[in-house]
Design an enzyme around this catalytic site. Structure first.
Site, PDB file in Angstrom:
ATOM      1  N   ASP A  19      26.398  45.508  31.376  1.00  0.00           N
ATOM      2  CA  ASP A  19      26.227  44.070  31.655  1.00  0.00           C
ATOM      3  C   ASP A  19      24.765  43.672  31.536  1.00  0.00           C
ATOM      4  OD1 ASP A  19      28.953  43.834  32.450  1.00  0.00           O
ATOM      5  OD2 ASP A  19      28.453  44.534  34.460  1.00  0.00           O
ATOM      6  N   LYS A  78      39.624  40.146  30.349  1.00  0.00           N
ATOM      7  CA  LYS A  78      40.366  39.416  31.389  1.00  0.00           C
ATOM      8  C   LYS A  78      41.179  38.276  30.777  1.00  0.00           C
ATOM      9  CE  LYS A  78      37.213  40.508  35.192  1.00  0.00           C
ATOM     10  NZ  LYS A  78      36.097  41.193  34.553  1.00  0.00           N
ATOM     11  N   ASN A  84      52.222  33.037  24.102  1.00  0.00           N
ATOM     12  CA  ASN A  84      52.033  33.004  22.650  1.00  0.00           C
ATOM     13  C   ASN A  84      50.575  33.280  22.262  1.00  0.00           C
ATOM     14  OD1 ASN A  84      53.248  32.471  20.060  1.00  0.00           O
ATOM     15  ND2 ASN A  84      51.950  30.642  19.997  1.00  0.00           N
ATOM     16  N   THR A 132      37.180  40.367  43.475  1.00  0.00           N
ATOM     17  CA  THR A 132      36.600  40.657  44.789  1.00  0.00           C
ATOM     18  C   THR A 132      35.564  39.610  45.194  1.00  0.00           C
ATOM     19  OG1 THR A 132      35.208  42.246  43.655  1.00  0.00           O
ATOM     20  CG2 THR A 132      37.019  43.132  44.947  1.00  0.00           C
TER      21      THR A 132
HETATM   22  O1  C5P Z   1      26.598  46.946  38.275  1.00  0.00           O
HETATM   23  P1  C5P Z   1      27.874  47.171  39.022  1.00  0.00           P
HETATM   24  O2  C5P Z   1      28.170  48.624  39.300  1.00  0.00           O
HETATM   25  O3  C5P Z   1      28.001  46.305  40.242  1.00  0.00           O
HETATM   26  O4  C5P Z   1      29.004  46.682  37.970  1.00  0.00           O
HETATM   27  C1  C5P Z   1      30.356  46.595  38.322  1.00  0.00           C
HETATM   28  C2  C5P Z   1      31.145  46.048  37.191  1.00  0.00           C
HETATM   29  O5  C5P Z   1      32.464  45.828  37.639  1.00  0.00           O
HETATM   30  C3  C5P Z   1      30.656  44.705  36.649  1.00  0.00           C
HETATM   31  O6  C5P Z   1      30.906  44.694  35.242  1.00  0.00           O
HETATM   32  C4  C5P Z   1      31.523  43.695  37.347  1.00  0.00           C
HETATM   33  O7  C5P Z   1      31.730  42.540  36.588  1.00  0.00           O
HETATM   34  C5  C5P Z   1      32.821  44.467  37.471  1.00  0.00           C
HETATM   35  N1  C5P Z   1      33.701  44.014  38.531  1.00  0.00           N
HETATM   36  C6  C5P Z   1      33.330  43.987  39.879  1.00  0.00           C
HETATM   37  N2  C5P Z   1      34.225  43.536  40.823  1.00  0.00           N
HETATM   38  C7  C5P Z   1      35.450  43.145  40.445  1.00  0.00           C
HETATM   39  C8  C5P Z   1      35.836  43.172  39.098  1.00  0.00           C
HETATM   40  C9  C5P Z   1      34.922  43.624  38.167  1.00  0.00           C
HETATM   41  O8  C5P Z   1      32.225  44.369  40.246  1.00  0.00           O
HETATM   42  N3  C5P Z   1      36.320  42.771  41.342  1.00  0.00           N
END
Ligand code: C5P
Length: 257
Positions: A19, A78, A84, A132
């Site tokens: 990211d 996501k 469709n 989350t």
């Molecule tokens: O840098 P970090 O370890 O926090 O990255 C966690 C990854 O998981 C990020 O890409 C974030 O968008 C993703 N993510 C998250 N919580 C979620 C869903 C996805 O932290 N509920």
């Protein structure tokens, strides 16, 4: 349908989130270069690299480039739309075959199933339950239920749609692991090793890789502790590869404990 809940090797349990922000790396091209540099650093380890915004920005050709470096690709798109249109997404993605793809469970069973049918042989499709970032109040406002009830409801829908697994917070693994053990893989972000220091960290409900795996998660998603690893004199990993290797050791320890 792709076999889920298989015995995964330790390296198949680590998903490294790539990211990078265009603000920090001079735009979309700079971000793509950073993603490719991270991929080169991780080459040969057998881990997944997770791409999201950059994939939307530069297109699915990035998946092929990452495959060329021998990495498994987690396309965190996501997806959410009418069935469709989700089928059209599935058709397009079937040309590049990411190893993992995410869809939003709230797209509904038919939309998820359309993607599963088109891609399920080559790709494990994971349903995102409740983000989350949403608190109880948000969840009531949007889904008129508690987060736990929502996660359970979406997990059932994902199973009915034939998906391979779920993305959920480490806290929710406990709620689901005994109910969906046979059918759905459980994949959790919010992971922080003891050794990690993340500037201005926004992850609050975290577990270490060892604890998350021990608790029953199949795979862990970890970004910044690996992406941000660099030269230091504190005994921390000196680069992303070393950070990933250290995490793999913890995953092994979690599997053996
Ligand atoms: O840098 P970090 O370890 O926090 O990255 C966690 C990854 O998981 C990020 O890409 C974030 O968008 C993703 N993510 C998250 N919580 C979620 C869903 C996805 O932290 N509920």
């Amino acid at each position: 349908m792709k076999q889920v809940k298989q015995e995964l090797k330790p390296e198949e349990r680590l998903i490294v989130a790539a990211d990078y922000s265009p603000k920090e790396y001079s735009g979309i091209q700079g971000v793509e270069e950073k993603v490719m540099a991270l991929a080169k650093d991780l080459e040969g380890l057998g881990v997944y690299i997770k791409v999201n915004s950059v994939l939307r920005a530069v297109g699915y050709g990035l998946i092929a480039k990452l495959h060329d470096l021998g990495l498994k690709v987690f396309a965190d798109l996501k997806l959410i739309d009418i069935p469709n249109t989700m089928a059209t997404d599935g058709e397009m993605l079937s040309e590049v075959e990411p190893e993992i793809l995410t869809v939003m469970c709230c797209a509904g069973i038919d939309g998820m199933n359309a993607v599963q049918k088109l891609l399920g042989d080559s790709t494990e499709i994971l349903g995102v339950t409740i983000l989350t970032s949403l608190n109880e109040e948000d969840c009531q406002a949007i889904f008129t239920c508690s987060t736990k009830a929502g996660v359970l409801r979406f997990a059932r829908m994902a199973q009915l749609a034939g998906l391979g697994g779920l993305i959920l917070s480490p806290k929710e693994v406990d709620v689901l692991k005994n109910r969906f053990e046979l059918a759905l893989s459980l994949n959790t972000p919010g992971i922080r090793p003891e050794w990690s220091i993340v500037e201005g960290d926004d992850q609050t409900r975290v577990l270490t890789p060892l604890k998350a795996i021990k608790n029953g998660a199949e795979r862990i998603v970890m970004g910044r502790p690996i992406m941000q690893a660099g030269p230091n004199d504190k005994g921390l990993p000196q680069n992303p590869r070393e950070a990933a290797e250290r995490t793999l050791e913890e995953i092994k320890a979690g599997l053996n404990s």
